[in-house]
Design a protein around this motif. Sequence first.
Motif, PDB file in Angstrom:
ATOM      1  N   ALA A   1       0.804  -1.225   0.000  1.00  0.00           N
ATOM      2  CA  ALA A   1       0.000   0.000   0.000  1.00  0.00           C
ATOM      3  C   ALA A   1       0.836   1.273   0.000  1.00  0.00           C
ATOM      4  CB  ALA A   1      -0.944   0.006   1.210  1.00  0.00           C
ATOM      5  N   TYR A   2       2.115   1.172   0.326  1.00  0.00           N
ATOM      6  CA  TYR A   2       2.914   2.388   0.468  1.00  0.00           C
ATOM      7  C   TYR A   2       4.272   2.309  -0.238  1.00  0.00           C
ATOM      8  CZ  TYR A   2       6.014   5.726   2.876  1.00  0.00           C
ATOM      9  OH  TYR A   2       6.950   6.692   3.166  1.00  0.00           O
ATOM     10  N   LEU A   3       5.097   1.335   0.107  1.00  0.00           N
ATOM     11  CA  LEU A   3       6.461   1.316  -0.413  1.00  0.00           C
ATOM     12  C   LEU A   3       6.531   0.954  -1.891  1.00  0.00           C
ATOM     13  CD1 LEU A   3       8.228  -0.296   2.660  1.00  0.00           C
ATOM     14  CD2 LEU A   3       8.217   2.117   2.002  1.00  0.00           C
ATOM     15  N   ALA A   4       5.742  -0.011  -2.327  1.00  0.00           N
ATOM     16  CA  ALA A   4       5.751  -0.363  -3.757  1.00  0.00           C
ATOM     17  C   ALA A   4       5.243   0.793  -4.627  1.00  0.00           C
ATOM     18  CB  ALA A   4       4.938  -1.631  -3.996  1.00  0.00           C
ATOM     19  N   PRO A   5       4.134   1.454  -4.264  1.00  0.00           N
ATOM     20  CA  PRO A   5       3.724   2.625  -5.047  1.00  0.00           C
ATOM     21  C   PRO A   5       4.771   3.740  -5.041  1.00  0.00           C
ATOM     22  CG  PRO A   5       1.892   1.850  -3.703  1.00  0.00           C
ATOM     23  CD  PRO A   5       3.105   1.085  -3.255  1.00  0.00           C
ATOM     24  N   LEU A   6       5.442   3.926  -3.890  1.00  0.00           N
ATOM     25  CA  LEU A   6       6.475   4.957  -3.816  1.00  0.00           C
ATOM     26  C   LEU A   6       7.634   4.622  -4.759  1.00  0.00           C
ATOM     27  CD1 LEU A   6       7.721   7.483  -2.493  1.00  0.00           C
ATOM     28  CD2 LEU A   6       8.553   5.994  -0.643  1.00  0.00           C
ATOM     29  N   ALA A   7       8.097   3.393  -4.696  1.00  0.00           N
ATOM     30  CA  ALA A   7       9.197   2.990  -5.579  1.00  0.00           C
ATOM     31  C   ALA A   7       8.784   2.997  -7.047  1.00  0.00           C
ATOM     32  CB  ALA A   7       9.685   1.595  -5.189  1.00  0.00           C
TER      33      ALA A   7
END
Length: 437
Positions: free
Chosen positions: A104-110
């Motif tokens: 929900a957070y790190l994959a979208p950020l990367a």
Amino acid sequence: MTLLDLTPRATVTDLLSTLPVLIIGAGPIGLAAAAHLAERGIDFVVLEAGDGPAASIRLWAHTRLFSPWRYLIEPASRRLLEADGWMPPADLDRAPAGSELVEAYLAPLAGLEVLRSRIRYGTRVVAVAREGMDRTRTAGREKTPFVVRVETADGIEELTGRAVIDGSGTYTTPNPLSSSGLDPIGSAEVADRIVHALPDVLGADRARFAGRHTTVVGAGHSAANTLIALAELAEHEPGTRVTWLIRNASAVRVSSSADDELADRGRLGSRVDRLVASGAVRKLDSFEIARVSARGDGILLIGTRGGEAATHGSDLVVNATGFRPDLAMLREVRLALDDIVEAPVRLAPLIDPNVHSCGTVEPHGFDELRHPESGFFVVGMKSYGRASTFLLATGYEQVRSVVAWLDGDMRAATEVQLTLPATGVCSTDLGGGSCCS
């Protein structure tokens, strides 16, 4: 803010300013550093050993964090995400599992273009140095680029950079089982019976633990999580037994506190206490491990208990004794590390687990993280060395300050502010232990 404008800036020397900042690790701290560099228009490259972001977190993805979402989303990263249409989780007071944090957070950020195009996966850093200089050479050192040697599927190569931010973490370098800090004699012969911290007991690793006797070694929250999972497994799988082995007389690190603002952390201690009281978990205290050996298909722990020779047999052992930084790749970098916790010397007194819990650590930034090697910083969990009082919010503030310093923005770099959740535990409660994992 000059988002997406990556025009080099002459903040060190004209030569160095043409080079990127090299970030080691695409976990939450490394990605946060990248987000701040992107906002300031400073070029960077992220070097990640795994095949995707947050590779270490994916290894314990089944485990729920202590901190709720509001402490896990870094401000600069959130700004970049929201500019791309991302929406934060609806309940910011809920603590997610590691898998949720990634998905929900790190994959979208990367996955944001400004970061994605500068992340190199499958790239393991094996050494950091100055170009053409070992650690003994001084003349012109600060004007010389860093060189980072990496290993990829195609072989060994080297990259140069104006600065290095090491956010590689510590999860893959656990402390040994032995109380001496060394691997117990005989470890190599029984390596297949020693399991890394936070196995997926109720999921992918269920068959390995079902119907067997497992001993969890460690007095922290990683141990508590595994004990709880094993006790649940024992309710459904006949023959499953659980022992908790600690070197001290009591496991103060997982003691519960009604004043802990991180409710999930406070509840861990209470749950383990109940399991021990009910007999679901057998606690073996004051056991110091010195050697290990094979015993049939299992493992025998050999040492002392209360000063007397003692042994303990088990089918499997989970090593939840904590973690330590990998310093081997930094042999040619000039470091100033505390001789006890292996943290930067200015930071060590602020995080010493004999004095501080994770809720009492003072705000700190670039100045406390500096080493004699100008432009080199260790951040995140690795910056804490062997201390276990780290929270993600602390690492986020570290990289905000470090990146501001790299940009020559001393006002922002020195205005370090940090609000952490209270632990409800002080150093006297801990008896020299730590409240955090």
